[in-house]
Design a protein around this motif. Structure first.
Motif, short mmCIF file in Angstrom:
data_model
loop_
_atom_site.label_atom_id
_atom_site.label_comp_id
_atom_site.label_asym_id
_atom_site.label_seq_id
_atom_site.Cartn_x
_atom_site.Cartn_y
_atom_site.Cartn_z
N ALA A 185 0.84 -1.21 0.00
CA ALA A 185 0.00 0.00 0.00
C ALA A 185 0.87 1.25 0.00
N GLU A 251 1.59 1.37 7.12
CA GLU A 251 1.10 0.54 6.01
C GLU A 251 -0.39 0.22 6.20
N ARG A 255 -3.44 1.23 3.76
CA ARG A 255 -4.37 0.25 3.19
C ARG A 255 -5.80 0.70 3.41
N LEU A 297 -1.70 -8.56 -0.98
CA LEU A 297 -2.49 -7.48 -0.39
C LEU A 297 -3.98 -7.80 -0.52
N LEU A 301 -6.89 -8.24 2.28
CA LEU A 301 -8.09 -7.40 2.29
C LEU A 301 -9.37 -8.23 2.14
#
Lengths: 354, 354
Positions: A185, A251, A255, A297, A301
């Protein structure tokens, strides 16, 4: 008959496959201690014979102390080049140990969490690794290994300076503590330069994990202490951990901001990376690492519920040249690797059922 | 209350949705006949009133001859701009008819296979379309429409020159025959320039289908006759068909060669296109058309057994600006279209179950 490296490849790499604190961002923690053995010249000045006998001495010390369980003991100059490349890609040996050196060797535990490089720049590089942010735990593990070995090895030590090493930058504690961080991110948001500058000002170093000049590759960074002198080990580790926690928090915030304010940009980046990994038939190492970074990532998520983040971690290892060739059971040139890499990634992600 | 265009959007477009000969490569065949009605000045010289009364006269002629079943009759200056954009994207009107012109109109059948543009450059542009390579069939359909209309309309005709038209390049037969070809393999193999040059030398024209300068977009090309004078309609159509068959054969050979000799290159191109269409969240019109082109090739090569090639054809239409906005039921700026386009494509491909 299978080589020790073939045996190793069938085993689990605990620091990649297991869970650890903060392991959505902190992939692994590592402590390395540089030590030299009294009565032997430093490797740069020592004869091949001396260094070979040093290796034997270290083997004995490992066996007597039992500081590494079921150890694999490998002399780098006795194994095929591809096997030493594998050890390098798994961070069990350093790039320098591939060069024509006298009797470079490595001893490590089955799960690769405990290891000792021998006849690198220093006689010994004692190394402990764990998944996630576990600096105190790896320090305890490395310290215990060192204590065990010191029962049978006398390390070069000066009361004023501490442990003596080939390079003055390691003198004192001989300690390098590092954490491998995944910062996609911050990379996407264009904030990594500012972060890297801040890290430098705090007396820490940030490096790409795939060798010199690979800072951006896969958004993977190894953050470590620079100075080894004039501070207790615990203080060095505390300082590093404090900065690492700040980076992790930065980070995480980024995000969150991307997810809330630049949702399509983020989803597009992650989605395309997955689409390419899942459906390409030719992929370079660089594109694979960067796409895996975005996928990782996305998994964090919650975009790919059936993909296991540790499997993505393992793919980071598997797409590298030596691992690919080992997996293919044959030599592959660069173009062949790009085809085989795409195949392996497709298969591994397909088996994850997305 | 829904507009005629809304009604049309709920219907099937036969030339896109149905199968036809060679429709893996030849998407559709089209005949257009330019005609002008005696006693009315050509559109460029006629008053708005005259052109409005011409439209009424043509409506009557269509109704009396029954040459277009259940016709929709639309005056372009009476519908919202977005609806006329839809008609343009569906090739039922020309770009010129969007400009401030006197009484431009169109009459077409429910399945859009039969249509008449009114008050374009000429009074009438009679048009027939069919899926695949069916030039004789569309010629028969257009000819029948023209015969029907001529029972109630007297067309400007000179015994020496043939039918008279606004632009001298259409004088004679007033005929433009065209085939829309999908040539992704020739594009990938870098052979399209040579093909386009050869087409020019044979007195035919090749155009991108999305307007001027779009030759490469989606690898879709419309191949048509240039000259309309001094040759019977059947001869013009025969010559076009012969060249089109050669191009189709060339494309097929190239697909075969790519599949056999450059397999990974081909699979990689197709796979990546599918991955991006299936997983992106932001996609431009250009990238969408080019990716759909690769996907269409992949479907033809059997790589995506559950994707229907006609659904891909329809996506070529759906990703265009007016269709997208109609689908969204609201105005979208360019950035919003890129997001909505990606969403529609993801959904349509997901429902195809790959």
């Amino acid at each position: 008959m299978s080589s020790p490296v073939d045996k190793m490849l069938r085993q689990r790499v605990s620091w990649l496959a297991d869970s650890g604190p903060e392991d959505d961002i902190a992939i692994s923690s590592r402590i390395r201690l540089a030590r030299n053995v009294s009565g032997f010249p430093f490797p740069i000045n020592a004869s091949r014979q001396k260094l070979a006998s040093l290796f034997e001495k270290v083997k004995l010390a490992v066996e007597c102390s039992n500081c590494i369980k079921n150890p694999l003991m490998i002399r780098i100059d006795e194994i095929p080049k591809i096997d030493s490349q594998i050890l390098l890609e798994r961070r069990l040996i350093s790039r320098e140990m591939l060069a024509e050196k006298a009797c470079p060797a490595v001893i490590f535990s089955e799960d690769e969490s405990h290891s000792v490089m021998i006849n690198e720049e220093d006689h010994l590089r004692i190394q402990a690794m764990r998944p996630g942010l576990q600096l105190s735990e790896v320090w305890a593990a490395a310290d215990e290994m060192e204590k065990g070995l010191s029962q049978n090895l006398k390390f070069c030590f000066s009361p004023e300076l501490g442990f003596l090493t080939s390079c003055p930058t390691n003198v004192g504690t001989g300690l390098r503590a590092s954490v491998m961080l995944h910062l996609p991110a911050l990379s996407m948001a264009g904030q990594m330069n500012a972060v890297l500058q801040a890290i430098g000002k705090l007396g820490l170093a940030a490096r790409g994990i795939f060798g010199e000049g690979t800072e951006n590759l896969g958004s993977l960074y190894q953050i470590s202490n620079q100075s080894t002198l004039g501070e207790a080990e615990s203080r060095i580790i505390e300082r590093l951990e404090s900065v690492v926690r700040q980076i992790i928090s930065h980070e995480k915030n980024t995000r969150k901001i991307l997810f809330e304010k630049k949702r399509e940009f983020l989803l597009n980046n992650v989605g395309r990376a997955y689409g390419i990994l899942r459906h390409s038939y030719i992929i370079s190492s660089q594109e694979a690492l960067n796409s895996l970074s975005s996928l990782r990532l996305g998994v964090d998520l919650g975009m790919f519920s059936s993909v296991d983040i540790h499997k993505v971690n393992e793919l980071f290892l598997l797409v590298q040249p030596a691992h690919l060739q080992k997996y293919a059971s044959k030599e592959l040139d660069s173009a062949e690797r790009d085809v085989f890499r795409a195949k392996i990634i497709r298969e591994k992600l397909q088996s994850q059922g997305n």
